[in-house]
Motif scaffolding. Structure first.
Motif, PDB file in Angstrom:
ATOM      1  N   LYS A  98       9.950   0.793  -2.741  1.00 26.77           N
ATOM      2  CA  LYS A  98      10.701   1.317  -1.585  1.00 26.77           C
ATOM      3  C   LYS A  98      10.601   0.371  -0.388  1.00 26.77           C
ATOM      4  N   THR A  99      10.612   0.928   0.816  1.00 26.51           N
ATOM      5  CA  THR A  99      10.816   0.052   1.987  1.00 26.51           C
ATOM      6  C   THR A  99       9.690  -0.963   2.197  1.00 26.51           C
ATOM      7  N   THR A 100       8.443  -0.563   1.938  1.00 25.93           N
ATOM      8  CA  THR A 100       7.333  -1.509   2.151  1.00 25.93           C
ATOM      9  C   THR A 100       7.436  -2.659   1.161  1.00 25.93           C
ATOM     10  N   ALA A 101       7.709  -2.334  -0.092  1.00 27.21           N
ATOM     11  CA  ALA A 101       7.839  -3.388  -1.116  1.00 27.21           C
ATOM     12  C   ALA A 101       9.016  -4.301  -0.798  1.00 27.21           C
ATOM     13  N   PRO A 120       3.009   1.345   4.527  1.00 28.44           N
ATOM     14  CA  PRO A 120       3.839   2.298   5.264  1.00 28.44           C
ATOM     15  C   PRO A 120       2.939   2.922   6.328  1.00 28.44           C
ATOM     16  N   VAL A 121       3.517   3.342   7.432  1.00 26.70           N
ATOM     17  CA  VAL A 121       2.710   4.014   8.449  1.00 26.70           C
ATOM     18  C   VAL A 121       2.619   5.492   8.084  1.00 26.70           C
ATOM     19  N   TYR A 122       1.413   5.945   7.902  1.00 28.22           N
ATOM     20  CA  TYR A 122       1.144   7.364   7.646  1.00 28.22           C
ATOM     21  C   TYR A 122       0.267   7.872   8.792  1.00 28.22           C
ATOM     22  N   PHE A 123       0.790   8.818   9.516  1.00 28.75           N
ATOM     23  CA  PHE A 123       0.054   9.389  10.650  1.00 28.75           C
ATOM     24  C   PHE A 123      -0.528   8.291  11.550  1.00 28.75           C
ATOM     25  N   SER A 124       0.355   7.368  11.911  1.00 29.51           N
ATOM     26  CA  SER A 124       0.039   6.281  12.855  1.00 29.51           C
ATOM     27  C   SER A 124      -0.999   5.296  12.350  1.00 29.51           C
ATOM     28  N   ASN A 125      -1.260   5.288  11.054  1.00 26.09           N
ATOM     29  CA  ASN A 125      -2.238   4.343  10.535  1.00 26.09           C
ATOM     30  C   ASN A 125      -1.817   3.868   9.143  1.00 26.09           C
ATOM     31  N   ALA A 155       7.531   1.956   9.398  1.00 21.72           N
ATOM     32  CA  ALA A 155       7.427   3.355   9.822  1.00 21.72           C
ATOM     33  C   ALA A 155       8.804   4.000   9.883  1.00 21.72           C
ATOM     34  N   GLY A 156       8.806   5.319   9.915  1.00 19.51           N
ATOM     35  CA  GLY A 156      10.062   6.057   9.992  1.00 19.51           C
ATOM     36  C   GLY A 156      10.629   6.096  11.403  1.00 19.51           C
ATOM     37  N   ALA A 157       9.822   5.776  12.389  1.00 17.42           N
ATOM     38  CA  ALA A 157      10.277   5.759  13.781  1.00 17.42           C
ATOM     39  C   ALA A 157      10.147   4.344  14.339  1.00 17.42           C
ATOM     40  N   ARG A 158      10.925   4.062  15.372  1.00 17.47           N
ATOM     41  CA  ARG A 158      10.872   2.716  15.955  1.00 17.47           C
ATOM     42  C   ARG A 158       9.458   2.408  16.450  1.00 17.47           C
ATOM     43  N   ASN A 159       8.868   3.380  17.129  1.00 17.34           N
ATOM     44  CA  ASN A 159       7.494   3.221  17.613  1.00 17.34           C
ATOM     45  C   ASN A 159       6.615   4.253  16.923  1.00 17.34           C
ATOM     46  N   GLY A 160       6.517   4.128  15.615  1.00 18.31           N
ATOM     47  CA  GLY A 160       5.846   5.157  14.818  1.00 18.31           C
ATOM     48  C   GLY A 160       4.395   4.877  14.498  1.00 18.31           C
ATOM     49  N   GLY A 161       3.850   3.806  15.090  1.00 18.76           N
ATOM     50  CA  GLY A 161       2.444   3.484  14.825  1.00 18.76           C
ATOM     51  C   GLY A 161       2.260   2.193  14.054  1.00 18.76           C
ATOM     52  N   TRP A 215      11.300  -0.715  10.905  1.00 19.09           N
ATOM     53  CA  TRP A 215      11.718   0.661  11.177  1.00 19.09           C
ATOM     54  C   TRP A 215      12.662   1.100  10.060  1.00 19.09           C
ATOM     55  N   ASN A 216      12.224   2.084   9.309  1.00 21.35           N
ATOM     56  CA  ASN A 216      13.037   2.630   8.221  1.00 21.35           C
ATOM     57  C   ASN A 216      14.061   3.596   8.818  1.00 21.35           C
ATOM     58  N   ASN A 217      15.138   3.005   9.335  1.00 23.85           N
ATOM     59  CA  ASN A 217      16.105   3.807  10.089  1.00 23.85           C
ATOM     60  C   ASN A 217      17.425   4.007   9.368  1.00 23.85           C
ATOM     61  N   GLY A 242       0.815  -1.217   0.000  1.00 26.86           N
ATOM     62  CA  GLY A 242       0.000   0.000   0.000  1.00 26.86           C
ATOM     63  C   GLY A 242       0.844   1.261   0.000  1.00 26.86           C
ATOM     64  N   SER A 243       2.121   1.115  -0.363  1.00 27.62           N
ATOM     65  CA  SER A 243       2.993   2.295  -0.368  1.00 27.62           C
ATOM     66  C   SER A 243       2.713   3.179  -1.576  1.00 27.62           C
ATOM     67  N   HIS A 244       2.840   4.471  -1.376  1.00 26.43           N
ATOM     68  CA  HIS A 244       2.704   5.410  -2.490  1.00 26.43           C
ATOM     69  C   HIS A 244       4.013   5.498  -3.272  1.00 26.43           C
ATOM     70  N   ARG A 245       5.063   4.864  -2.749  1.00 24.98           N
ATOM     71  CA  ARG A 245       6.363   4.862  -3.435  1.00 24.98           C
ATOM     72  C   ARG A 245       6.669   3.442  -3.911  1.00 24.98           C
ATOM     73  N   LYS A 246       6.753   3.275  -5.209  1.00 24.55           N
ATOM     74  CA  LYS A 246       6.994   1.948  -5.786  1.00 24.55           C
ATOM     75  C   LYS A 246       8.409   1.460  -5.452  1.00 24.55           C
TER      76      LYS A 246
HETATM   77  C1  FMN Z   1       2.391  11.211   4.823  1.00 21.59           C
HETATM   78  C2  FMN Z   1       3.381  10.447   5.656  1.00 21.59           C
HETATM   79  C3  FMN Z   1       3.069  10.173   6.970  1.00 21.59           C
HETATM   80  C4  FMN Z   1       3.960   9.455   7.761  1.00 21.59           C
HETATM   81  N1  FMN Z   1       3.611   9.191   9.045  1.00 21.59           N
HETATM   82  C5  FMN Z   1       4.456   8.486   9.821  1.00 21.59           C
HETATM   83  C6  FMN Z   1       4.104   8.177  11.161  1.00 21.59           C
HETATM   84  O1  FMN Z   1       3.017   8.462  11.642  1.00 21.59           O
HETATM   85  N2  FMN Z   1       5.005   7.488  11.921  1.00 21.59           N
HETATM   86  C7  FMN Z   1       6.242   7.138  11.422  1.00 21.59           C
HETATM   87  O2  FMN Z   1       7.038   6.559  12.155  1.00 21.59           O
HETATM   88  N3  FMN Z   1       6.586   7.383  10.135  1.00 21.59           N
HETATM   89  C8  FMN Z   1       5.727   8.035   9.319  1.00 21.59           C
HETATM   90  N4  FMN Z   1       6.052   8.268   8.016  1.00 21.59           N
HETATM   91  C9  FMN Z   1       7.290   7.693   7.468  1.00 21.59           C
HETATM   92  C10 FMN Z   1       7.022   6.397   6.642  1.00 21.59           C
HETATM   93  O3  FMN Z   1       6.197   5.497   7.345  1.00 21.59           O
HETATM   94  C11 FMN Z   1       8.324   5.673   6.301  1.00 21.59           C
HETATM   95  O4  FMN Z   1       9.194   6.552   5.626  1.00 21.59           O
HETATM   96  C12 FMN Z   1       8.114   4.432   5.455  1.00 21.59           C
HETATM   97  O5  FMN Z   1       9.312   3.729   5.389  1.00 21.59           O
HETATM   98  C13 FMN Z   1       7.638   4.774   4.050  1.00 21.59           C
HETATM   99  O6  FMN Z   1       7.395   3.584   3.318  1.00 21.59           O
HETATM  100  P1  FMN Z   1       7.878   3.454   1.760  1.00 21.59           P
HETATM  101  O7  FMN Z   1       9.368   3.388   1.771  1.00 21.59           O
HETATM  102  O8  FMN Z   1       7.271   2.181   1.273  1.00 21.59           O
HETATM  103  O9  FMN Z   1       7.354   4.661   1.058  1.00 21.59           O
HETATM  104  C14 FMN Z   1       5.187   9.005   7.217  1.00 21.59           C
HETATM  105  C15 FMN Z   1       5.490   9.300   5.874  1.00 21.59           C
HETATM  106  C16 FMN Z   1       4.598   9.994   5.107  1.00 21.59           C
HETATM  107  C17 FMN Z   1       4.934  10.272   3.657  1.00 21.59           C
END
Ligand code: FMN
Length: 234
Positions: A56-59, A121-126, A158-164, A198-200, A50-54
């Motif tokens: 990338k990390t989710t794929a 990917p986690v976007y705004f904790s969901n 997610a971008g954070a360890r505990n990012g949702g 965690w995308n760290n 469900g990533s908007h980026r083809k």
């Molecule tokens: C709109 C948006 C909202 C995000 N919200 C969160 C978030 O709530 N918590 C978090 O840890 N990372 C958040 N991220 C970071 C992504 O979850 C993270 O970069 C993830 O690896 C992206 O997946 P992708 O590589 O498949 O695009 C957000 C990124 C975007 C673009």
């Protein structure tokens, strides 16, 4: 008949649902589906990003999960679908779909598909809006139950360890349970509710050793359960 008994045994030992009612329901579902794949067919495991980026990390994390699923048995075949490759419109209740959903719907409801791994990917904790829009196309399955009794697991990055991650996974799982899918986690030894990554390291998800282990566990578990549901596993 043997397959029904295998399924019944699995459900009873897993305690996934009230055993008696489930066995009756499964036997009924099986009897109604005369177009089941042949006994020697492979069990297909799909992963849906469900990533908007083809790519990338989710794929990447889903590919790791699929490789792990494939390693379970030569009776498994796998495929990764990225929702970003399809046009998906917001669903208007009662209106026909005018987007690409039918292509995706045909793939996920195929009887050869024994398990599906949903990655977001986690976007705004969901979950991402793309994954949510995809799921919102499932209204007709509330009548057909076309996803019923397929194994399912969820992976969140997610971008954070505990990012949702867990909240996003639970949110998707609520929809999967409503489809009568059989949700599994990442299995032992961690045995949590799914894969959490965690995308760290600047989009190199392979650097998250702990998260990668959960992705492998999830892929393995979905494959194991899908095989058992197909009467092909131990
Ligand atoms: C709109 C948006 C909202 C995000 N919200 C969160 C978030 O709530 N918590 C978090 O840890 N990372 C958040 N991220 C970071 C992504 O979850 C993270 O970069 C993830 O690896 C992206 O997946 P992708 O590589 O498949 O695009 C957000 C990124 C975007 C673009």
């Amino acid at each position: 008949m043997k397959e029904n008994l295998d399924r019944r045994h699995f459900l009873e030992s897993a305690g996934a649902v009230a055993a008696g009612a489930a066995a009756v329901a499964l036997a009924g579902a099986s009897a109604a589906r005369a177009d089941e794949p042949p006994a020697n067919a492979k069990v297909r495991i799909l992963a849906i990003s469900g990533s908007h980026r083809k790519g990338k990390t989710t794929a990447t994390a889903l590919k790791i999960a699929l490789d792990s699923a494939q390693a379970v048995s030569p009776n498994i075949e796998t495929e990764l679908l990225e929702l970003v490759d399809y046009k998906l419109d917001p669903v208007q209740p009662g209106a026909p779909f005018k987007d690409d959903y039918e292509k995706l719907g045909a793939k996920i409801t195929d009887l050869a598909v024994g398990g599906i791994i949903f990655g977001t990917p986690v976007y705004f904790s969901n979950m991402s809006s793309l994954m949510k829009t995809f799921i919102e196309h499932w209204g007709p399955y509330k009548k057909s139950f076309a996803l019923s009794n397929k194994a399912a697991g969820v992976l969140a990055v997610a971008g954070a360890r505990n990012g949702g991650q867990e909240n996003a996974s639970q949110s998707i799982m609520a929809a999967l349970l409503g489809m009568e899918m059989i949700c599994v986690g990442d299995g032992r030894p961690t045995a949590h509710s799914g894969a959490t990554l965690w995308n760290n390291a600047k989009d190199d998800i392979t650097q998250d050793e702990t998260g990668v282990a959960t992705a492998k566990g999830l892929g393995r578990r979905v494959a194991e359960v899908a095989l058992r549901l197909a009467g092909k596993g131990k």
